[in-house]
Write an enzyme that holds these catalytic residues in place. Structure first.
Site, mmCIF file in Angstrom:
data_model
loop_
_atom_site.group_PDB
_atom_site.id
_atom_site.type_symbol
_atom_site.label_atom_id
_atom_site.label_comp_id
_atom_site.label_asym_id
_atom_site.label_seq_id
_atom_site.Cartn_x
_atom_site.Cartn_y
_atom_site.Cartn_z
ATOM 1 N N ASP A 9 0.890 -1.160 0.000
ATOM 2 C CA ASP A 9 0.000 0.000 0.000
ATOM 3 C C ASP A 9 0.932 1.215 0.000
ATOM 4 O OD1 ASP A 9 -1.500 2.191 0.733
ATOM 5 O OD2 ASP A 9 -2.520 1.187 2.395
ATOM 6 N N GLY A 31 -9.703 5.353 -5.475
ATOM 7 C CA GLY A 31 -8.447 4.636 -5.722
ATOM 8 C C GLY A 31 -7.308 5.084 -4.827
ATOM 9 N N ASP A 33 -5.669 7.795 -4.962
ATOM 10 C CA ASP A 33 -5.843 9.208 -4.612
ATOM 11 C C ASP A 33 -6.598 9.324 -3.269
ATOM 12 O OD1 ASP A 33 -5.919 11.948 -4.862
ATOM 13 O OD2 ASP A 33 -7.300 12.004 -6.572
ATOM 14 N N TYR A 120 -8.995 4.709 -14.459
ATOM 15 C CA TYR A 120 -8.778 5.225 -15.813
ATOM 16 C C TYR A 120 -8.626 4.128 -16.877
ATOM 17 C CZ TYR A 120 -8.512 10.171 -14.399
ATOM 18 O OH TYR A 120 -8.811 11.433 -13.948
HETATM 19 N N1 AR6 Z 1 -1.343 1.773 -2.978
HETATM 20 C C1 AR6 Z 1 -0.811 1.476 -4.187
HETATM 21 N N2 AR6 Z 1 -1.539 1.330 -5.297
HETATM 22 C C2 AR6 Z 1 -2.872 1.480 -5.187
HETATM 23 C C3 AR6 Z 1 -3.506 1.797 -3.966
HETATM 24 C C4 AR6 Z 1 -2.674 1.936 -2.827
HETATM 25 N N3 AR6 Z 1 -3.160 2.233 -1.612
HETATM 26 N N4 AR6 Z 1 -4.855 1.887 -4.178
HETATM 27 C C5 AR6 Z 1 -5.046 1.627 -5.483
HETATM 28 N N5 AR6 Z 1 -3.866 1.374 -6.092
HETATM 29 P P1 AR6 Z 1 -6.405 4.445 -9.517
HETATM 30 P P2 AR6 Z 1 -6.080 5.892 -12.052
HETATM 31 C C6 AR6 Z 1 -3.575 1.035 -7.498
HETATM 32 O O1 AR6 Z 1 -7.800 4.068 -9.868
HETATM 33 O O2 AR6 Z 1 -6.417 4.660 -12.824
HETATM 34 C C7 AR6 Z 1 -9.065 8.556 -8.754
HETATM 35 O O3 AR6 Z 1 -10.410 8.705 -8.417
HETATM 36 C C8 AR6 Z 1 -4.699 0.453 -8.309
HETATM 37 O O4 AR6 Z 1 -4.784 -0.953 -8.094
HETATM 38 O O5 AR6 Z 1 -6.141 4.863 -8.140
HETATM 39 O O6 AR6 Z 1 -4.895 6.702 -12.474
HETATM 40 C C9 AR6 Z 1 -8.421 9.875 -9.173
HETATM 41 O O7 AR6 Z 1 -8.941 10.966 -8.456
HETATM 42 C C10 AR6 Z 1 -4.223 0.756 -9.720
HETATM 43 O O8 AR6 Z 1 -3.335 -0.271 -10.192
HETATM 44 O O9 AR6 Z 1 -5.861 5.632 -10.482
HETATM 45 C C11 AR6 Z 1 -8.739 9.931 -10.613
HETATM 46 O O10 AR6 Z 1 -10.048 10.452 -10.830
HETATM 47 C C12 AR6 Z 1 -3.429 2.041 -9.566
HETATM 48 O O11 AR6 Z 1 -3.250 2.238 -8.164
HETATM 49 C C13 AR6 Z 1 -8.707 8.486 -11.061
HETATM 50 O O12 AR6 Z 1 -8.964 7.718 -9.895
HETATM 51 C C14 AR6 Z 1 -4.115 3.263 -10.136
HETATM 52 O O13 AR6 Z 1 -5.502 3.189 -9.907
HETATM 53 C C15 AR6 Z 1 -7.341 8.113 -11.559
HETATM 54 O O14 AR6 Z 1 -7.375 6.799 -12.074
#
Ligand code: AR6
Length: 300
Positions: A9, A31, A33, A120
């Site tokens: 994480d 996610g 964020d 995304y």
């Molecule tokens: N630690 C590491 N990786 C993570 C964690 C964590 N705690 N949580 C999720 N992931 P995403 P995006 C991974 O959806 O696709 C948001 O709402 C997850 O498994 O977080 O760039 C923003 O505000 C995935 O592989 O980001 C934007 O609106 C990766 O992080 C939108 O999502 C990215 O997933 C951005 O979408």
């Protein structure tokens, strides 16, 4: 210099900067964020409100507040629209902008999530390839350590066919393995640093090229080459064997100098053998496979 994959994480990682996969508003979301904002506390959103958003492919920096990381670098990856809308270039730009910002803030250690690969919708294996290529390219001229954080199931990051091929190879009886040629032990008096010097010269590459291909930090590389590092680790020595594109037997000789051996009963060794037998010396592809099978990665 080195790049490693970790399963974790990102909010718990103690590095100079973690990267957030944000959206253009920079005002939080789901996610990673959401997780970063929850862990950092409300002060993070307060600072984000002053930034005026961020364009796709660019990056902005804030403090880390309650996170172990000193900084958060907020970047915005592209939304996946099938791959023909400049997604690759925008994703590479998100990594590059973040790395440049980290470098400008003198960060030595940075952790990235797999940007765009969640909400995304960027396909994970392709997202990983863009991440690794862009980070490796940046690291070839900047002294920094980068962690690429994989959240959830590790096997999703590797192509299905490759995963199947490696599984068959690991389960095989060795008939598909590298041929066994008796070791040439003509230079038993040579130390590992002397052997390395000779092999680099024979390969006709520069020390810097060898170090980059081996995913090894400059300081460790000089120590091994000068003989100051008495016992380099097995992943470091194996990485050098890969950088030098040695055969399975030659790799065995180099490892022996450092007190290690290659054996067909070790998963780590067998995965390395899989790649050597196919003459695939791409260290990050090997590391992806080692990561997926829960083994230590090459480099140091
Ligand atoms: N630690 C590491 N990786 C993570 C964690 C964590 N705690 N949580 C999720 N992931 P995403 P995006 C991974 O959806 O696709 C948001 O709402 C997850 O498994 O977080 O760039 C923003 O505000 C995935 O592989 O980001 C934007 O609106 C990766 O992080 C939108 O999502 C990215 O997933 C951005 O979408």
């Amino acid at each position: 210099m080195p790049l490693f994959l970790v399963q974790n994480d990102i909010t718990t990682i103690d590095v100079d900067a973690i990267v957030n996969a944000a959206n253009e508003s920079l005002l939080g979301g789901g996610g990673v964020d959401g997780a970063i904002h929850r862990a950092a506390g409300p002060e993070l959103l307060r600072e984000c409100r002053t930034l005026g958003g961020c364009k796709t492919g660019q990056a902005k920096i804030t403090k880390g507040y309650r996170l172990p990381a000193r900084y958060v670098i907020h970047t915005v990856g592209p939304v996946w629209r099938g791959g023909r809308s400049g997604e690759r270039e925008l994703l590479a730009s998100a990594y590059r902008s973040s790395l440049e910002l980290a470098f400008a803030y003198r960060c030595k250690t940075v952790a990235f999530p797999l940007i765009s690969s969640g909400v995304y919708g960027y396909p994970k294996e392709q997202a990983l390839k863009v991440a690794v290529d862009t980070i490796a390219d940046f690291l070839s001229s900047h002294d920094m350590s980068v962690l690429l954080v994989i959240f959830g199931q590790a096997s999703h990051i590797i192509e299905k066919e490759r995963l199947a091929d490696i599984t068959v190879f690991l389960d095989g009886d060795g008939a598909n393995a590298c041929p066994h040629i008796p070791m040439q032990t003509g230079r038993t008096d040579e130390s590992i640093s002397q052997m390395l010097r000779r092999k680099i010269d024979e390969a006709g590459i520069s020390d810097a090229q060898c170090r980059k291909r081996a995913n090894i930090a400059p300081s460790l590389f000089s120590e091994i080459l000068s003989g100051a590092c008495a016992r380099p680790s097995k992943p470091a020595v194996t990485a050098l064997a890969i950088a030098l594109e040695l055969s399975w037997e030659q790799a065995g000789e180099l490892l022996k100098k450092a007190g290690f051996s290659l054996s067909r009963s070790s998963r780590f060794d067998r995965i390395v053998e899989f790649f050597i037998s196919r003459r695939n010396y791409h260290i990050f592809e090997i590391n992806e496979a080692l990561f997926v099978f829960g083994q230590e990665q090459l480099g140091g």
